[in-house]
Write a protein that holds these residues in place. Structure first.
Motif, short mmCIF file in Angstrom:
data_model
loop_
_atom_site.label_atom_id
_atom_site.label_comp_id
_atom_site.label_asym_id
_atom_site.label_seq_id
_atom_site.Cartn_x
_atom_site.Cartn_y
_atom_site.Cartn_z
N GLN A 299 -8.08 30.87 -61.46
CA GLN A 299 -8.78 32.11 -61.83
C GLN A 299 -9.14 32.17 -63.31
N ASN A 300 -8.98 31.06 -64.02
CA ASN A 300 -9.28 31.03 -65.45
C ASN A 300 -8.49 32.07 -66.23
N THR A 301 -7.26 32.29 -65.83
CA THR A 301 -6.37 33.18 -66.57
C THR A 301 -6.17 32.63 -67.97
N PRO A 302 -6.22 33.49 -69.02
CA PRO A 302 -6.07 32.98 -70.39
C PRO A 302 -4.73 32.31 -70.60
N GLN A 303 -4.77 31.09 -71.10
CA GLN A 303 -3.55 30.31 -71.30
C GLN A 303 -2.89 30.65 -72.63
N GLU A 304 -1.59 30.58 -72.65
CA GLU A 304 -0.80 30.90 -73.83
C GLU A 304 -0.29 29.62 -74.47
N GLY A 305 -0.17 29.64 -75.78
CA GLY A 305 0.51 28.56 -76.47
C GLY A 305 -0.31 27.30 -76.61
N ASP A 306 0.38 26.22 -76.92
CA ASP A 306 -0.28 24.95 -77.20
C ASP A 306 -0.89 24.36 -75.94
N SER A 307 -1.97 23.63 -76.16
CA SER A 307 -2.66 22.96 -75.07
C SER A 307 -1.99 21.62 -74.79
N PRO A 308 -1.96 21.17 -73.51
CA PRO A 308 -1.38 19.85 -73.19
C PRO A 308 -2.37 18.72 -73.38
N GLN A 309 -3.42 18.94 -74.23
CA GLN A 309 -4.44 17.91 -74.39
C GLN A 309 -3.85 16.60 -74.88
N GLY A 310 -2.79 16.67 -75.69
CA GLY A 310 -2.19 15.45 -76.19
C GLY A 310 -1.67 14.56 -75.07
N LEU A 311 -1.02 15.19 -74.10
CA LEU A 311 -0.51 14.42 -72.96
C LEU A 311 -1.67 13.87 -72.13
N PHE A 312 -2.74 14.66 -71.96
CA PHE A 312 -3.89 14.18 -71.21
C PHE A 312 -4.51 12.97 -71.91
N TRP A 313 -4.63 13.08 -73.24
CA TRP A 313 -5.23 11.98 -74.00
C TRP A 313 -4.39 10.71 -73.87
N ILE A 314 -3.08 10.84 -74.01
CA ILE A 314 -2.20 9.68 -73.89
C ILE A 314 -2.31 9.08 -72.49
N GLY A 315 -2.35 9.96 -71.47
CA GLY A 315 -2.47 9.46 -70.10
C GLY A 315 -3.76 8.72 -69.88
N ASN A 316 -4.87 9.26 -70.38
CA ASN A 316 -6.17 8.60 -70.21
C ASN A 316 -6.22 7.26 -70.94
N GLU A 317 -5.72 7.26 -72.18
CA GLU A 317 -5.72 6.02 -72.95
C GLU A 317 -4.85 4.95 -72.28
N PHE A 318 -3.69 5.35 -71.77
CA PHE A 318 -2.80 4.40 -71.11
C PHE A 318 -3.48 3.80 -69.88
N GLU A 319 -4.15 4.67 -69.12
CA GLU A 319 -4.83 4.21 -67.91
C GLU A 319 -6.00 3.28 -68.24
N GLU A 320 -6.86 3.71 -69.17
CA GLU A 320 -8.10 2.98 -69.42
C GLU A 320 -7.90 1.75 -70.29
N GLU A 321 -7.00 1.84 -71.27
CA GLU A 321 -6.85 0.74 -72.22
C GLU A 321 -5.74 -0.24 -71.86
N ILE A 322 -4.81 0.18 -71.01
CA ILE A 322 -3.67 -0.67 -70.67
C ILE A 322 -3.69 -1.08 -69.20
N ILE A 323 -3.64 -0.09 -68.30
CA ILE A 323 -3.45 -0.40 -66.89
C ILE A 323 -4.68 -1.06 -66.27
N VAL A 324 -5.88 -0.54 -66.54
CA VAL A 324 -7.08 -1.15 -65.94
C VAL A 324 -7.23 -2.61 -66.37
N PRO A 325 -7.14 -2.94 -67.67
CA PRO A 325 -7.20 -4.36 -68.03
C PRO A 325 -6.06 -5.18 -67.41
N PHE A 326 -4.85 -4.60 -67.33
CA PHE A 326 -3.74 -5.31 -66.69
C PHE A 326 -4.06 -5.65 -65.23
#
Length: 387
Positions: free
Chosen positions: A89-116
């Motif tokens: 429902q697009n309820t306003p989120q409180e506090g820090d965003s989890p973008q850091g975890l998303f970024w780490i997850g994407n980088e791990f997937e694209e730069e490490i796991i896919v080439p592996f």
């Protein structure tokens, strides 16, 4: 370009020149003070905003469309129903965003796991696809259908691009106590397998769940065969319940599925799991005394609900948003008077300000801001044909 014809670049040059003329200690302090968590988050939000435009995905810069009642995202399965409803429902989120975890997850997937996978797992006749779209209808026990739509993680495919093995890639703080797939990750992988099995002319009954440690860069993989009972009794039943909550317009009970959900939830204040000041708040409206909303979260909230306004507690922190969207007035429950936020000295403590009109008559009456559920927020977004 600014209204007076000056570019941002020219303003930056003037600002840099001004800083260069400051005494060394003052200049050093300003440089040090400029590096904060808030400034970093603002910079990163702006970077993502620009990147989405340049990459041809400007629709990511704003609120997500509210999903149809029967539509479910694999990444949200088997989690707290209330949290998932708040997200939807697009309820306003409180506090820090989890973008850091998303970024780490994407980088791990694209730069490490896919080439592996490409270098180590595939053969001369198999390949790695970064992802596959899924969109399938699933019958429920009642006879109705729910819909699973999303995108998979990397998949091993044949020369025609048809899937052989689908994966789900997750990062975690440590692998030390990981003894098997986490249920919501297993559910996500089952959604992929069920959808691909339905959409391709071959049986897809096996998945691979790969966890990567953010500490040691180790991996641990689990072979996940399709479990029809788990799929029907746990995953499909969860989707049917979530659909029912949506159809009834209900706020689901505060019953997290996992212990960690409340600690990381961006809605824990309005839910009642923070300090008890708020409890069971609805989907829209800003919590009057909460100042932990980040700018980008507010921008997305206003994108979803254009008629919403800021609370007085946020007006000074985000003056440009206050100018653009307006600010709720203070109200007095005794004399029923209303007072613009910039004409009331709220002080720096957490107590509500007093009504000066009532105080002049010898009464002590606190001012208040409309509760979240009483704030006018306008029309919700509908669902586009594809996203």
């Amino acid at each position: 370009m600014s209204e007076n014809g000056q570019t941002d670049a020219s303003r930056d040059i003037r600002l840099s020149s001004t800083i260069d003329r400051l005494p060394q200690n003052t200049r050093l302090k300003r440089l040090v003070d400029a590096v904060t968590n808030d400034s970093f988050n603002d910079w990163y939000d702006e970077r993502l905003f620009t990147e989405n435009i340049l990459e041809g995905r400007p629709y990511f810069n704003g609120a997500s469309p509210i999903p149809a009642t029967e539509k479910h995202s694999p990444s949200k399965l088997l989690q707290c129903h209330r949290k998932v409803r708040y997200y939807g429902q697009n309820t306003p989120q409180e506090g820090d965003s989890p973008q850091g975890l998303f970024w780490i997850g994407n980088e791990f997937e694209e730069e490490i796991i896919v080439p592996f996978l490409q270098d180590t797992v595939t053969t001369d006749s198999t390949y790695v696809r970064n992802s596959l779209w899924i969109d399938t209808q699933v019958p429920t026990r009642s006879g109705d259908e729910v819909r699973v739509k999303g995108v998979t993680d990397p998949a091993i495919v044949d020369s025609n691009g048809h899937p052989i093995l689908v994966t789900e890639i997750k990062t975690t703080s440590s692998l030390e106590y990981l003894d098997g797939p986490k249920p919501h990750h297993k559910a996500q992988l089952h959604a992929y397998m069920h959808a691909l099995d339905s959409e391709y002319d071959r049986s897809i009954q096996d998945g691979l769940l790969v966890y990567g440690s953010r500490d040691m860069l180790d991996v641990q993989a689990f072979h996940v065969p399709f479990d029809d009972r788990f799929w029907r009794e746990s995953v499909v039943e969860w989707m049917a319940q979530q659909t029912q909550f949506r159809e009834n317009g209900e706020l689901p009970p505060a019953e997290p599925v996992f212990e960690w959900e409340c600690g990381t939830c961006p809605f824990k204040r309005r839910c009642g799991e923070h300090d008890g000041k708020y409890q069971d708040e609805g989907f829209t409206g800003l919590l009057p005394a909460v100042t932990s909303y980040r700018k980008q979260q507010l921008v997305e909230y206003f994108d979803a609900y254009p008629d919403a306004k800021l609370t007085p507690a946020l007006a000074d922190e985000y003056p440009e948003l206050a100018t653009e969207h307006g600010v709720y007035d203070w109200e007095c429950s005794t004399c029923r008077g209303t007072f613009p936020h910039d004409q009331v000295d709220a002080g720096e403590n957490s107590s509500p300000p007093l009504c000066e009109d009532c105080a002049s008559n010898g009464e002590l009456s606190e001012l208040f801001v409309p509760r979240a559920e009483q704030q006018v927020v306008g029309t919700e977004l509908g669902e586009p044909s594809e996203r």
